[in-house]
Structure formats: structure tokens, C-alpha cells
Design an enzyme around this catalytic site. Structure first.
Site, PDB file in Angstrom:
ATOM      1  CB  SER A  32      -7.451  -9.289 -12.890  1.00 14.70           C
ATOM      2  OG  SER A  32      -6.426 -10.248 -12.781  1.00 14.70           O
ATOM      3  CE1 TYR A  78      -3.260  -5.921 -14.277  1.00 20.32           C
ATOM      4  CE2 TYR A  78      -3.455  -7.941 -12.994  1.00 20.32           C
ATOM      5  CZ  TYR A  78      -3.779  -7.196 -14.100  1.00 20.32           C
ATOM      6  OH  TYR A  78      -4.637  -7.722 -15.037  1.00 20.32           O
TER       7      TYR A  78
END
Length: 286
Positions: free
Chosen positions: A139, A153
Site C-alpha cells: 500500500s 492497517y
């Protein structure tokens, strides 16, 4: 890597980035296996994509599920050339308020799920000795601070990058590792995550705002195309969103400034270099 004729497996392949990847791989002549926890959605996607797309059930939280998938794929095709560990879930609470079972869930899917796919398929790909690529989806959060509420996350995605950085030095020459680092991509990540979490994390107002944000993201087909180009090039880090370079620069500048202040480099510093110490010990042993 030339994609034409290659066998490609994509976890979370029935929607979002996974489906975008499948379209790009198919357009280059590859065959794709859409492995997804939602088998009905995977079957519908495979039927729409055509005869070179195949659906398979997979729960990335289970190593046994990965073993069953690998047995199925290798029995059908004899090899895997591209393995993409894409399946992931989101988060949404401040770090101090995140319950532990939610942390376990995010790490289990985003980090351990990537490890499971990498390990189960990677062992077989190592033995087949033909050129192959493992592409794990990180990410923009892997590269630096993005937003509040994404602490766990971000931790999972930092973990993916760190794990793969080591992995690429452990694999034989015929295997390459890529880490794609997408930013905002249009998908149902937050809403689907909310439905399968150990407990609801976002109320409807928060979900509505998340939906509006996600709708403004990069189309998944564009994201898939950029990732496949990186796989073709066999690049280690595959960035998708150009603005993230500024985030990465901020992170690096903080690191550089900290070293300059607390531990400026001198040749004498090499006495604590772990790699140099290991090499010295090995040479002395030989």
C-alpha cells in the site's frame, strides 16, 4: 517477464484491484485463477472474463485453504508463473481504541495471509525452477504516513514490504519478488471489510463517507495495468500514485536527519555492521 501463456493466480481476484489485474493479465495472453472467499462472485467474474479465467475458493486466513488451492492449480496447469497475493481488509479506528480481536483480524488477512500465499506457492515455484514472480500487494501506507485511523492497517502493509525485502534475498535467481504500493483505488474494501470483521467498526455515516472517498480513487483497471507493467519489468517496488513520492521523501528525510543528529556515519561504524560481521565469521570458519 513475458505474460503471454503464463499461469497467474490472484487472491481476492473477484473484485477491485484483483479483478483489474486479471483483465490486464488476460489482455497479455495469460491465464488467470481468481481465488476468492466469495466463490459465487469469482465464478461470475470468471464467466464474464472468458475461457482463460478460472474461479477457485480461498480463505487467506487458512493455510489449509491455500494448500488446497495450490494442489488444484498445479494439478490443472502443472506450474504457476505469477502469484499475486492481493486479498486485504481495511481498518478505521484510532490506534488506542482498536480492539485486539480487530488487530488480529487485520494482521491475519493482510500480513499472515500474504505470508501463507507466498510460502505455500513459493515453495512449489522454487522447485519448478522456471522463471516466476511473486507479487504481493502492499500500500502507499507501506511507504509512509497517510491518514489517521489506519495504524493497524499501516502496520500490516509495512510488514508486507519488510517481509518481501528479506524474501527477495532468500529466493533462487529464477524467482523475483514485487511489492505493489497502490494508493486510493475504487473498490468496496471498507464496506466488505466491515461485513466480515470480528465486530462492526464503522457506522453507516462513516461507511457513506468512506464510499464517497473510495469512489474518487483510481479505477481498478488502471491500477491493475500499472501493477502488471511492474511485474513485466520485475521491479521490486511498484508505485501507482505519483504523489506518494512526497510522502516517501518525508519519511526518508526524517531518517536522514535523525542519523545526522544521533549517529553520523564514519568508517569506524562498520564494526557493528551485522552483514560484515557474519561474512568475517564465515571466512574465519572456512
Amino acid at each position: 517477464m513475458e505474460i503471454d501463456g503464463k499461469i497467474c493466480v490472484i487472491t481476492g481476484g473477484a473484485s477491485g484491484i484483483g479483478l483489474g489485474l486479471a483483465k490486464s493479465l488476460l489482455a497479455r495472453g495469460g491465464q488467470v485463477v481468481l481465488a476468492d472467499i466469495n466463490i459465487a462472485r469469482a465464478e461470475a467474474a470468471a464467466e464474464e472474463l472468458g475461457p482463460k479465467a478460472h474461479a477457485a475458493a480461498l480463505d487467506v486466513r487458512s493455510k489449509e485453504s491455500f494448500e488446497a488451492l495450490a494442489a488444484q492449480v498445479f494439478s490443472s496447469f502443472g506450474r504457476v508463473d505469477v502469484m499475486v497475493n492481493n486479498a486485504g481488509v481495511s481498518g478505521g479506528r484510532g490506534l488506542l481504541d482498536t480492539p485486539e480481536d480487530e488487530i488480529d483480524w487485520v494482521i491475519d488477512v493482510n500480513l499472515k495471509g500474504v505470508w501463507r500465499g507466498t510460502s505455500v506457492f513459493g515453495k512449489r515455484m522454487r522447485e519448478q525452477t522456471t522463471p516466476s514472480v511473486i507479487c504481493n500487494i502492499g500500500s502507499e501506507n507501506s511507504l509512509g504516513y497517510i491518514s489517521r485511523g489506519l495504524g493497524i492497517y499501516a502496520a500490516s502493509k509495512h510488514g508486507v514490504l519488510g517481509m518481501c525485502d528479506v524474501l527477495r534475498h532468500e529466493l533462487p535467481a529464477h524467482m523475483k519478488v514485487c511489492v505493489a504500493c497502490p494508493g486510493l483505488v475504487t473498490s468496496d474494501l471498507t464496506r466488505s471489510s466491515n461485513q466480515t470483521a470480528p465486530r462492526p467498526r464503522l457506522n453507516e455515516a462513516q461507511l457513506d463517507m468512506s464510499d464517497r472517498v473510495m469512489a474518487m480513487g483510481m479505477p481498478p483497471e488502471e491500477a491493475g495495468e500499472l501493477i502488471v507493467k511492474g511485474i513485466e519489468r520485475e521491479d521490486f517496488i511498484i508505485p501507482l500514485h505519483a504523489h506518494v513520492v512526497k510522502i516517501a521523501e518525508t519519511r526518508w528525510q526524517e531518517i536522514a536527519n535523525s542519523f545526522a543528529t544521533h549517529a553520523p556515519y564514519t568508517p569506524d561504524a562498520e564494526k557493528y555492521n551485522v552483514q560484515a560481521i557474519i561474512q568475517q565469521l564465515v571466512s574465519e570458519k572456512d
